[in-house]
Scaffold this motif. Structure first.
Motif, PDB file in Angstrom:
ATOM      1  N   LYS A  93       0.805  -1.215   0.000  1.00 51.28           N
ATOM      2  CA  LYS A  93       0.000   0.000   0.000  1.00 51.28           C
ATOM      3  C   LYS A  93       0.842   1.270   0.000  1.00 51.28           C
ATOM      4  O   LYS A  93       0.397   2.318  -0.476  1.00 51.28           O
ATOM      5  CB  LYS A  93      -0.953  -0.002   1.196  1.00 51.28           C
ATOM      6  CG  LYS A  93      -2.088  -1.008   1.086  1.00 51.28           C
ATOM      7  CD  LYS A  93      -3.071  -0.827   2.228  1.00 51.28           C
ATOM      8  CE  LYS A  93      -4.250  -1.766   2.086  1.00 51.28           C
ATOM      9  NZ  LYS A  93      -5.252  -1.545   3.166  1.00 51.28           N
ATOM     10  N   GLY A  98      -3.180   4.175  -6.480  1.00 49.00           N
ATOM     11  CA  GLY A  98      -4.615   4.143  -6.759  1.00 49.00           C
ATOM     12  C   GLY A  98      -4.989   4.333  -8.210  1.00 49.00           C
ATOM     13  O   GLY A  98      -6.114   4.748  -8.520  1.00 49.00           O
ATOM     14  N   CYS A  99      -4.087   4.031  -9.130  1.00 42.09           N
ATOM     15  CA  CYS A  99      -4.365   4.241 -10.554  1.00 42.09           C
ATOM     16  C   CYS A  99      -5.379   3.232 -11.103  1.00 42.09           C
ATOM     17  O   CYS A  99      -6.000   3.467 -12.139  1.00 42.09           O
ATOM     18  CB  CYS A  99      -3.075   4.179 -11.369  1.00 42.09           C
ATOM     19  SG  CYS A  99      -2.285   2.552 -11.400  1.00 42.09           S
ATOM     20  N   GLN A 100      -5.499   2.095 -10.449  1.00 41.42           N
ATOM     21  CA  GLN A 100      -6.462   1.035 -10.780  1.00 41.42           C
ATOM     22  C   GLN A 100      -6.151   0.308 -12.091  1.00 41.42           C
ATOM     23  O   GLN A 100      -7.010  -0.384 -12.632  1.00 41.42           O
ATOM     24  CB  GLN A 100      -7.889   1.575 -10.811  1.00 41.42           C
ATOM     25  CG  GLN A 100      -8.333   2.201  -9.498  1.00 41.42           C
ATOM     26  CD  GLN A 100      -9.743   2.699  -9.544  1.00 41.42           C
ATOM     27  OE1 GLN A 100     -10.697   1.907  -9.571  1.00 41.42           O
ATOM     28  NE2 GLN A 100      -9.910   4.020  -9.569  1.00 41.42           N
ATOM     29  N   LEU A 113     -10.949  -0.404  -5.330  1.00 43.87           N
ATOM     30  CA  LEU A 113     -10.319   0.807  -4.826  1.00 43.87           C
ATOM     31  C   LEU A 113     -10.928   1.160  -3.481  1.00 43.87           C
ATOM     32  O   LEU A 113     -12.144   1.331  -3.363  1.00 43.87           O
ATOM     33  CB  LEU A 113     -10.520   1.971  -5.799  1.00 43.87           C
ATOM     34  CG  LEU A 113      -9.921   3.304  -5.349  1.00 43.87           C
ATOM     35  CD1 LEU A 113      -8.396   3.231  -5.347  1.00 43.87           C
ATOM     36  CD2 LEU A 113     -10.409   4.442  -6.230  1.00 43.87           C
ATOM     37  N   ASN A 114     -10.083   1.239  -2.467  1.00 38.79           N
ATOM     38  CA  ASN A 114     -10.518   1.732  -1.161  1.00 38.79           C
ATOM     39  C   ASN A 114     -10.614   3.248  -1.289  1.00 38.79           C
ATOM     40  O   ASN A 114      -9.606   3.940  -1.346  1.00 38.79           O
ATOM     41  CB  ASN A 114      -9.512   1.331  -0.086  1.00 38.79           C
ATOM     42  CG  ASN A 114      -9.947   1.740   1.311  1.00 38.79           C
ATOM     43  OD1 ASN A 114     -10.447   2.844   1.518  1.00 38.79           O
ATOM     44  ND2 ASN A 114      -9.749   0.840   2.270  1.00 38.79           N
ATOM     45  N   GLU A 115     -11.846   3.745  -1.364  1.00 37.09           N
ATOM     46  CA  GLU A 115     -12.062   5.170  -1.638  1.00 37.09           C
ATOM     47  C   GLU A 115     -11.464   6.057  -0.547  1.00 37.09           C
ATOM     48  O   GLU A 115     -10.986   7.164  -0.826  1.00 37.09           O
ATOM     49  CB  GLU A 115     -13.569   5.440  -1.765  1.00 37.09           C
ATOM     50  CG  GLU A 115     -14.240   4.732  -2.927  1.00 37.09           C
ATOM     51  CD  GLU A 115     -13.948   5.399  -4.255  1.00 37.09           C
ATOM     52  OE1 GLU A 115     -13.274   6.444  -4.270  1.00 37.09           O
ATOM     53  OE2 GLU A 115     -14.390   4.862  -5.291  1.00 37.09           O
ATOM     54  N   GLU A 116     -11.485   5.568   0.679  1.00 34.26           N
ATOM     55  CA  GLU A 116     -10.971   6.383   1.781  1.00 34.26           C
ATOM     56  C   GLU A 116      -9.456   6.479   1.751  1.00 34.26           C
ATOM     57  O   GLU A 116      -8.877   7.555   1.909  1.00 34.26           O
ATOM     58  CB  GLU A 116     -11.442   5.812   3.115  1.00 34.26           C
ATOM     59  CG  GLU A 116     -11.029   6.620   4.329  1.00 34.26           C
ATOM     60  CD  GLU A 116     -11.608   6.080   5.620  1.00 34.26           C
ATOM     61  OE1 GLU A 116     -11.026   6.384   6.680  1.00 34.26           O
ATOM     62  OE2 GLU A 116     -12.622   5.373   5.569  1.00 34.26           O
ATOM     63  N   GLU A 117      -8.788   5.344   1.532  1.00 37.44           N
ATOM     64  CA  GLU A 117      -7.325   5.318   1.539  1.00 37.44           C
ATOM     65  C   GLU A 117      -6.731   5.582   0.157  1.00 37.44           C
ATOM     66  O   GLU A 117      -5.530   5.820   0.041  1.00 37.44           O
ATOM     67  CB  GLU A 117      -6.830   3.969   2.067  1.00 37.44           C
ATOM     68  CG  GLU A 117      -7.242   3.673   3.506  1.00 37.44           C
ATOM     69  CD  GLU A 117      -6.661   2.366   4.007  1.00 37.44           C
ATOM     70  OE1 GLU A 117      -5.598   1.944   3.488  1.00 37.44           O
ATOM     71  OE2 GLU A 117      -7.270   1.747   4.899  1.00 37.44           O
ATOM     72  N   ARG A 118      -7.575   5.484  -0.892  1.00 36.28           N
ATOM     73  CA  ARG A 118      -7.141   5.691  -2.275  1.00 36.28           C
ATOM     74  C   ARG A 118      -6.060   4.694  -2.682  1.00 36.28           C
ATOM     75  O   ARG A 118      -5.086   5.038  -3.372  1.00 36.28           O
ATOM     76  CB  ARG A 118      -6.648   7.128  -2.513  1.00 36.28           C
ATOM     77  CG  ARG A 118      -7.684   8.197  -2.217  1.00 36.28           C
ATOM     78  CD  ARG A 118      -8.974   8.015  -2.983  1.00 36.28           C
ATOM     79  NE  ARG A 118      -8.787   8.082  -4.427  1.00 36.28           N
ATOM     80  CZ  ARG A 118      -9.760   7.841  -5.320  1.00 36.28           C
ATOM     81  NH1 ARG A 118     -10.965   7.493  -4.893  1.00 36.28           N
ATOM     82  NH2 ARG A 118      -9.530   7.917  -6.605  1.00 36.28           N
ATOM     83  N   VAL A 119      -6.222   3.467  -2.247  1.00 30.51           N
ATOM     84  CA  VAL A 119      -5.338   2.376  -2.651  1.00 30.51           C
ATOM     85  C   VAL A 119      -6.210   1.190  -3.061  1.00 30.51           C
ATOM     86  O   VAL A 119      -7.354   1.068  -2.624  1.00 30.51           O
ATOM     87  CB  VAL A 119      -4.367   1.941  -1.524  1.00 30.51           C
ATOM     88  CG1 VAL A 119      -3.400   3.051  -1.189  1.00 30.51           C
ATOM     89  CG2 VAL A 119      -5.132   1.499  -0.286  1.00 30.51           C
TER      90      VAL A 119
END
Length: 205
Positions: A93, A98-100, A113-119
């Motif tokens: 992490k 977070g590019c996905q 994608l964990n929206e809160e952590e952006r990972v």
């Protein structure tokens, strides 16, 4: 090299979702994200024009397949996605931006994608547990004793279940023709599924 994997005896799975719930609880997967999904396959007539009760129906649990040649690792620009020493595919992490790209490359749609952590996150095969000699939580909490964990470099009949039994000693006998994988897109998925007496509709044999 070790190649940890999970084998699912599909004939034993009752679709209770305990594996999905246990995974979310132990890994803190956010609302809307399932690292382990349970799909219903069927009902499908056994013969053309067939009707109930001559149908096949089973449940298929789908998570990261910890592939031998994972496309998610190939497209990761920061090397956050990588193959660990135990053969599982993991995400660092601290390197994930977070590019996905990995989520788009995964043929099984099991990264989120964990929206809160952006990972990006996914099944880690509970590395925090297996590194200490334990079992993945989905295996431990499987009430139907359908989930089994072990090293693919050995015999899958030696894979361990929640109560310490081995797959070969506990489950109904099976042949190599009863063992399947999800579709192989050149990534060589390592998850295995055992299905007897029904038509496999999940991909490769």
């Amino acid at each position: 090299m070790t190649q940890y994997a999970i084998v699912t005896d599909v004939n034993r799975c009752v679709g209770c979702l305990a594996c999905s719930v246990a995974c979310k609880v132990v890994n803190g997967a956010p609302v809307g994200a399932f690292w382990n999904k349970t799909l219903r396959i069927g009902p499908t007539p056994r013969e053309e024009g067939g009707n109930w009760p001559d149908i096949d129906m089973y449940f298929l649990t789908v998570s990261c397949q910890h592939c031998e040649h994972p496309s998610c690792v190939e497209v990761c620009p920061t090397e956050a996605s990588h193959i660990a020493e135990d053969g599982t595919v993991q995400i660092d992490k601290s390197k994930c931006i977070g590019c996905q790209f990995c989520a788009m490359a995964c043929p099984y749609n099991v990264r989120y994608l964990n929206e809160e952590e952006r990972v990006v996150e996914k099944c880690t095969m509970c590395q925090q547990l297996t590194a200490q000699g334990g079992l993945p939580q989905c295996v431990t909490q499987c009430g139907g004793m359908a989930r089994w964990f072990g090293d693919l470099n050995g015999d899958i009949r030696d894979f361990k279940g929640a109560r310490g039994e081995t797959l070969g000693n506990f489950c109904e006998d099976f042949t190599d023709d009863d063992v399947y994988t999800l579709p192989d897109m050149g990534n060589h998925p390592n998850g295995r599924f055992i299905l007897r007496r029904m038509k496999w509709q999940g991909g490769e044999q």
